[in-house]
Design a protein around this motif. Structure first.
Motif, mmCIF file in Angstrom:
data_model
loop_
_atom_site.group_PDB
_atom_site.id
_atom_site.type_symbol
_atom_site.label_atom_id
_atom_site.label_comp_id
_atom_site.label_asym_id
_atom_site.label_seq_id
_atom_site.Cartn_x
_atom_site.Cartn_y
_atom_site.Cartn_z
ATOM 1 N N LYS A 281 0.827 -1.213 0.000
ATOM 2 C CA LYS A 281 0.000 0.000 0.000
ATOM 3 C C LYS A 281 0.857 1.256 0.000
ATOM 4 C CE LYS A 281 -4.063 -1.912 2.302
ATOM 5 N NZ LYS A 281 -3.537 -3.221 2.768
ATOM 6 N N GLY A 282 1.976 1.223 0.749
ATOM 7 C CA GLY A 282 2.828 2.403 0.827
ATOM 8 C C GLY A 282 2.074 3.598 1.385
ATOM 9 N N HIS A 283 2.508 4.780 1.003
ATOM 10 C CA HIS A 283 1.856 6.019 1.469
ATOM 11 C C HIS A 283 1.736 7.007 0.326
ATOM 12 C CE1 HIS A 283 3.407 4.113 5.119
ATOM 13 N NE2 HIS A 283 2.357 4.661 5.704
ATOM 14 N N PRO A 284 0.955 6.647 -0.702
ATOM 15 C CA PRO A 284 0.872 7.546 -1.869
ATOM 16 C C PRO A 284 0.306 8.926 -1.535
ATOM 17 C CG PRO A 284 -0.719 5.744 -2.042
ATOM 18 C CD PRO A 284 0.179 5.409 -0.906
ATOM 19 N N GLY A 285 -0.357 9.072 -0.407
ATOM 20 C CA GLY A 285 -0.904 10.382 -0.033
ATOM 21 C C GLY A 285 0.050 11.207 0.819
ATOM 22 N N ALA A 286 1.277 10.717 1.002
ATOM 23 C CA ALA A 286 2.233 11.443 1.838
ATOM 24 C C ALA A 286 2.679 12.732 1.163
ATOM 25 C CB ALA A 286 3.451 10.565 2.110
ATOM 26 N N LYS A 287 3.110 13.689 1.971
ATOM 27 C CA LYS A 287 3.691 14.918 1.444
ATOM 28 C C LYS A 287 5.196 14.681 1.339
ATOM 29 C CE LYS A 287 3.890 19.837 2.499
ATOM 30 N NZ LYS A 287 3.588 20.860 3.513
ATOM 31 N N ASN A 288 5.777 14.927 0.165
ATOM 32 C CA ASN A 288 7.224 14.746 0.060
ATOM 33 C C ASN A 288 7.936 16.052 0.377
ATOM 34 O OD1 ASN A 288 7.271 16.308 -2.321
ATOM 35 N ND2 ASN A 288 6.838 14.510 -3.563
ATOM 36 N N VAL A 289 9.249 15.990 0.430
ATOM 37 C CA VAL A 289 9.991 17.183 0.844
ATOM 38 C C VAL A 289 10.739 17.803 -0.350
ATOM 39 C CG1 VAL A 289 11.679 18.133 2.441
ATOM 40 C CG2 VAL A 289 10.174 16.293 3.183
ATOM 41 N N TYR A 290 11.767 17.114 -0.828
ATOM 42 C CA TYR A 290 12.571 17.637 -1.922
ATOM 43 C C TYR A 290 12.944 19.112 -1.735
ATOM 44 C CZ TYR A 290 11.653 13.188 -4.094
ATOM 45 O OH TYR A 290 11.593 11.845 -4.336
ATOM 46 N N ASP A 291 13.421 19.403 -0.534
ATOM 47 C CA ASP A 291 13.952 20.733 -0.243
ATOM 48 C C ASP A 291 15.225 20.912 -1.063
ATOM 49 O OD1 ASP A 291 14.878 23.066 0.951
ATOM 50 O OD2 ASP A 291 15.483 22.086 2.816
ATOM 51 N N VAL A 292 16.054 19.870 -1.072
ATOM 52 C CA VAL A 292 17.266 19.877 -1.910
ATOM 53 C C VAL A 292 17.247 18.616 -2.769
ATOM 54 C CG1 VAL A 292 18.646 21.185 -0.257
ATOM 55 C CG2 VAL A 292 18.694 18.700 -0.158
ATOM 56 N N ASP A 293 18.004 18.634 -3.865
ATOM 57 C CA ASP A 293 18.113 17.432 -4.697
ATOM 58 C C ASP A 293 19.450 16.742 -4.422
ATOM 59 O OD1 ASP A 293 20.054 18.820 -6.164
ATOM 60 O OD2 ASP A 293 18.647 19.416 -7.736
ATOM 61 N N THR A 294 19.702 15.660 -5.142
ATOM 62 C CA THR A 294 20.894 14.852 -4.867
ATOM 63 C C THR A 294 22.184 15.665 -4.945
ATOM 64 O OG1 THR A 294 19.712 13.055 -5.902
ATOM 65 C CG2 THR A 294 22.020 12.679 -5.465
ATOM 66 N N CYS A 295 22.327 16.429 -6.028
ATOM 67 C CA CYS A 295 23.533 17.245 -6.207
ATOM 68 C C CYS A 295 23.722 18.187 -5.026
ATOM 69 C CB CYS A 295 23.373 18.138 -7.448
ATOM 70 S SG CYS A 295 24.116 17.461 -8.897
ATOM 71 N N GLN A 296 22.632 18.792 -4.622
ATOM 72 C CA GLN A 296 22.700 19.761 -3.519
ATOM 73 C C GLN A 296 23.017 19.073 -2.194
ATOM 74 O OE1 GLN A 296 18.810 21.350 -4.224
ATOM 75 N NE2 GLN A 296 19.502 22.817 -5.762
ATOM 76 N N LEU A 297 22.455 17.879 -1.989
ATOM 77 C CA LEU A 297 22.757 17.132 -0.761
ATOM 78 C C LEU A 297 24.235 16.740 -0.722
ATOM 79 C CD1 LEU A 297 22.072 15.655 1.863
ATOM 80 C CD2 LEU A 297 21.143 13.764 0.509
ATOM 81 N N VAL A 298 24.759 16.316 -1.870
ATOM 82 C CA VAL A 298 26.183 15.988 -1.951
ATOM 83 C C VAL A 298 26.999 17.223 -1.552
ATOM 84 C CG1 VAL A 298 28.078 15.481 -3.570
ATOM 85 C CG2 VAL A 298 25.973 14.127 -3.660
ATOM 86 N N GLY A 299 26.613 18.361 -2.089
ATOM 87 C CA GLY A 299 27.323 19.607 -1.803
ATOM 88 C C GLY A 299 27.248 19.993 -0.332
ATOM 89 N N ILE A 300 26.106 19.782 0.268
ATOM 90 C CA ILE A 300 25.936 20.103 1.692
ATOM 91 C C ILE A 300 26.864 19.226 2.545
ATOM 92 C CG2 ILE A 300 24.315 19.843 3.637
ATOM 93 C CD1 ILE A 300 22.075 20.781 1.708
ATOM 94 N N MET A 301 26.900 17.938 2.194
ATOM 95 C CA MET A 301 27.720 16.998 2.959
ATOM 96 C C MET A 301 29.210 17.326 2.823
ATOM 97 S SD MET A 301 26.984 12.937 2.795
ATOM 98 C CE MET A 301 25.247 13.114 2.555
ATOM 99 N N ARG A 302 29.590 17.741 1.604
ATOM 100 C CA ARG A 302 30.983 18.100 1.356
ATOM 101 C C ARG A 302 31.361 19.366 2.138
ATOM 102 N NH1 ARG A 302 33.797 21.424 -0.275
ATOM 103 N NH2 ARG A 302 32.050 22.705 -0.988
ATOM 104 N N LYS A 303 30.432 20.308 2.135
ATOM 105 C CA LYS A 303 30.684 21.565 2.852
ATOM 106 C C LYS A 303 30.807 21.315 4.357
ATOM 107 C CE LYS A 303 28.574 26.165 3.362
ATOM 108 N NZ LYS A 303 27.491 27.042 2.881
ATOM 109 N N MET A 304 29.958 20.430 4.866
ATOM 110 C CA MET A 304 30.041 20.085 6.301
ATOM 111 C C MET A 304 31.398 19.454 6.600
ATOM 112 S SD MET A 304 26.244 18.441 6.969
ATOM 113 C CE MET A 304 26.112 18.500 8.763
ATOM 114 N N ARG A 305 31.806 18.523 5.749
ATOM 115 C CA ARG A 305 33.049 17.782 5.986
ATOM 116 C C ARG A 305 34.290 18.655 5.782
ATOM 117 N NH1 ARG A 305 34.234 13.432 1.646
ATOM 118 N NH2 ARG A 305 34.971 15.307 0.585
ATOM 119 N N ASP A 306 34.345 19.347 4.638
ATOM 120 C CA ASP A 306 35.595 20.033 4.267
ATOM 121 C C ASP A 306 35.708 21.445 4.812
ATOM 122 O OD1 ASP A 306 36.040 17.706 2.947
ATOM 123 O OD2 ASP A 306 35.694 18.496 0.940
#
Lengths: 326, 238
Positions: free
Chosen positions: A121-146
């Motif tokens: 059944k899953g949760h097809p009525g859920a609200k998704n987020v997508y505040d950032v996309d994959t590229c942006q998440l990678v960038g955030i993680m790199r900025k945190m680390r480096d």
């Protein structure tokens, strides 16, 4: 070393890396994770812990990754952009690092409507987020680390040191853009890439050629994704319905032959197809490892973790490297 | 334009059946074009409600009216007095209209929605409406070939397609085009594909609904209007 993870060490050593996959259960019981972790331990350098794959609720990737780590299996936690905004993402990254997790794969995540297409059944009525996309998440993680900085600019007393991964669908359309899609992830800071399952090695080879020409393969470690086929039906389904996956007819025919060899014996048909699936996987791994720029394989034996041991052994990838000071 | 769809009739009936005197109040702009809530639709809905009331033996008076727009005060004025004689307004305007009228009536009577306001869209062909803008307050269409990644991509991705593109369609439905497939093809035609090679940083969503309710205040227009009013008042005194 950026993270000091086992996966990073194997890649840095120049040896071909092997990652596998562990899907957490729809249950509050940790034993399934413990069991799978012990099946995989020793046969891969790290195992991806999926993050509510197909938008179905399961033990969270971070919690299951911690359980796996406790069992002695290095995890690659996964983080989708579907379920968290940048605040929750960064909080979870700090928490995950505090728990000792060192690898993280960034992915968009299956849309919540996606699960509605399957058996669950899953949760097809859920609200998704997508505040950032994959590229942006990678960038955030790199900025945190480096840089020791949060995305918003606040300082981190102790930075989370992740070996940062991203996924790539080399044969997804628009196919001529996919090498640039990869470039963006590498530019954002992806240390390693795990691809969508590949069956058409020639097509993959040509996409890799383009990635090489863009100078990407020196900047990131490419792990070719191989999904272990279980039956002719599964291969046909993946060919027709899974985005970015094409299966050559010859492979489907091989599986069909294995199935037909069993006659009406259904149990035998299953066994023969599984054996053929393992054989096909071993061949695909060997072909993938010959492609210049490939630094390892990501073997997905979905709900079939026991297949990893014979595959890794037969592919000449056993024993896995160990590091005395680790 | 704003696209809406009439609510299911049973849902509307559940809303109105407890009232005695109901005005179905249509709006003749956007929602008339999408055949959801214009004067004509308000009239048809009125007939349906009367029939249902007769069928159920409920004592209910239902009338209809429509004005040009439900988002500016001057259009309401001619009907204000009539509206106040009802005990419920079932508005078939978009959500903006329902809010606007409810604020205008200030709690003196309820205003219920007769339609679901669906999206900002276009009409590529008669009877077919598609969502084209998310009203995010920070337009990037110059970077994406005039195709909005915020609402036309199911994941609002800013840096290219995800792994779910299948034959140019979205993983959400094979009837939905993958926006990033369209963007890449459009940018190729425009000869500006290289614009897509640059990583777009995390967005500032505060210009959208995530920054709290939004307002646009044009001070020069407001000052002008204020001056006009003053002038009129002075003229009147003379």
């Amino acid at each position: 070393m950026k993270s000091g993870s086992n996966l990073e060490r194997v890649i840095a050593s120049g040896k071909m890396a092997v990652t596998a996959e562990l899907g957490p259960p729809m249950s509050a019981d940790p034993h399934e994770v413990i069991k799978k972790a012990n099946i995989l331990k020793g046969f891969c350098d790290a195992a991806n812990i999926t993050d509510c794959q197909t938008a179905v609720v399961r033990i969270s990737s971070i919690a299951a990754a911690f359980i796996a780590l406790r069992e002695g299996l290095e995890p690659v936690m996964q983080m989708t952009c579907r379920d968290r905004n940048r605040i929750a993402m960064q909080a979870d990254l700090l928490g995950a690092a505090a728990l000792g997790l060192k690898n993280c794969l960034c992915i968009a995540g299956d849309h919540q409507m996606f699960s509605a297409a399957g058996k669950l059944k899953g949760h097809p009525g859920a609200k998704n987020v997508y505040d950032v996309d994959t590229c942006q998440l990678v960038g955030i993680m790199r900025k945190m680390r480096d840089e020791g900085l949060q995305q918003g600019g606040d300082k981190l007393e102790v930075a989370p040191k992740f070996f940062i991964g991203a996924s790539w669908t080399p044969m997804g359309d628009p196919m001529d853009f996919r090498p640039y899609n990869l470039k963006k992830k590498v530019d954002a800071g992806a240390d390693f890439i795990q691809t969508q399952g590949i069956y058409d090695m020639e097509l993959f080879r040509s996409q890799m050629e383009k990635a090489r020409n863009l100078g990407l393969l020196e900047r990131t470690a490419m792990l070719a994704g191989i999904i272990v086929p279980k039956s002719a039906m599964m291969l046909k389904y993946m060919d027709s319905s899974v985005a970015g996956v094409t299966v050559p007819k010859s492979l489907i025919e091989r599986m069909n032959k294995a199935k037909e060899a069993a006659g009406d014996d259904k149990k035998k048909a299953r066994e023969l197809q599984e054996q053929e699936g393992i054989k096909i996987t071993i061949e695909l791994i060997q072909q993938a490892l010959e492609i210049p720029g490939v630094r390892g394989v990501h073997i997905q034996a979905i709900e079939w973790e026991s297949a990893i041991e014979p595959i890794v052994k037969a592919a000449g990838l056993y024993p896995r490297p160990t590091f005395p000071d680790a | 334009m704003i696209v809406g769809q009439q609510k299911p009739f049973d849902e509307i009936w559940e809303m109105v059946k407890g009232f005695k005197k109901v005005l179905v109040y249509g709006c003749n702009t956007c929602v008339a074009i999408c055949h959801a809530g214009g004067g004509k639709e308000a009239e048809i809905l009125t007939s349906l409600l009367r029939m249902k009331a007769a069928q159920e033996g409920v004592d209910l008076q239902v009338d209809h009216a429509a004005i040009e727009r439900h988002c500016e005060p001057e259009f309401f004025e001619p009907l204000d007095e009539k509206v106040r004689t009802y005990d419920l307004v079932l508005s078939t305007a978009c959500g903006v209209g329902v809010n606007f009228l409810a604020d205008r009536l200030g709690g003196s009577m309820p205003v219920y929605p007769g339609i679901n306001t669906t999206f900002y869209g276009g009409v590529p062909e008669a009877g077919f409406f598609v969502e084209l803008c998310g009203g995010c307050g920070n337009c990037v269409l110059h970077l994406t070939g005039g195709i909005c990644p915020i609402v036309r991509c199911s994941k609002s991705l800013m840096n290219g397609p995800c792994g779910g593109t299948n034959n140019g369609k979205c993983e959400v439905s094979n009837e939905t085009d993958c926006a990033w497939f369209l963007i890449v093809e459009r940018m190729k035609k425009l000869g500006t594909l290289e614009k897509l090679y640059e990583v777009q940083p995390p967005r500032d969503w505060s210009t959208g609904t995530h920054g709290g309710p939004r307002r646009v205040s044009l001070e020069h227009i407001r000052a002008y209007e204020e001056q006009e009013e003053k002038n009129a008042a002075t003229e009147g005194r003379r």
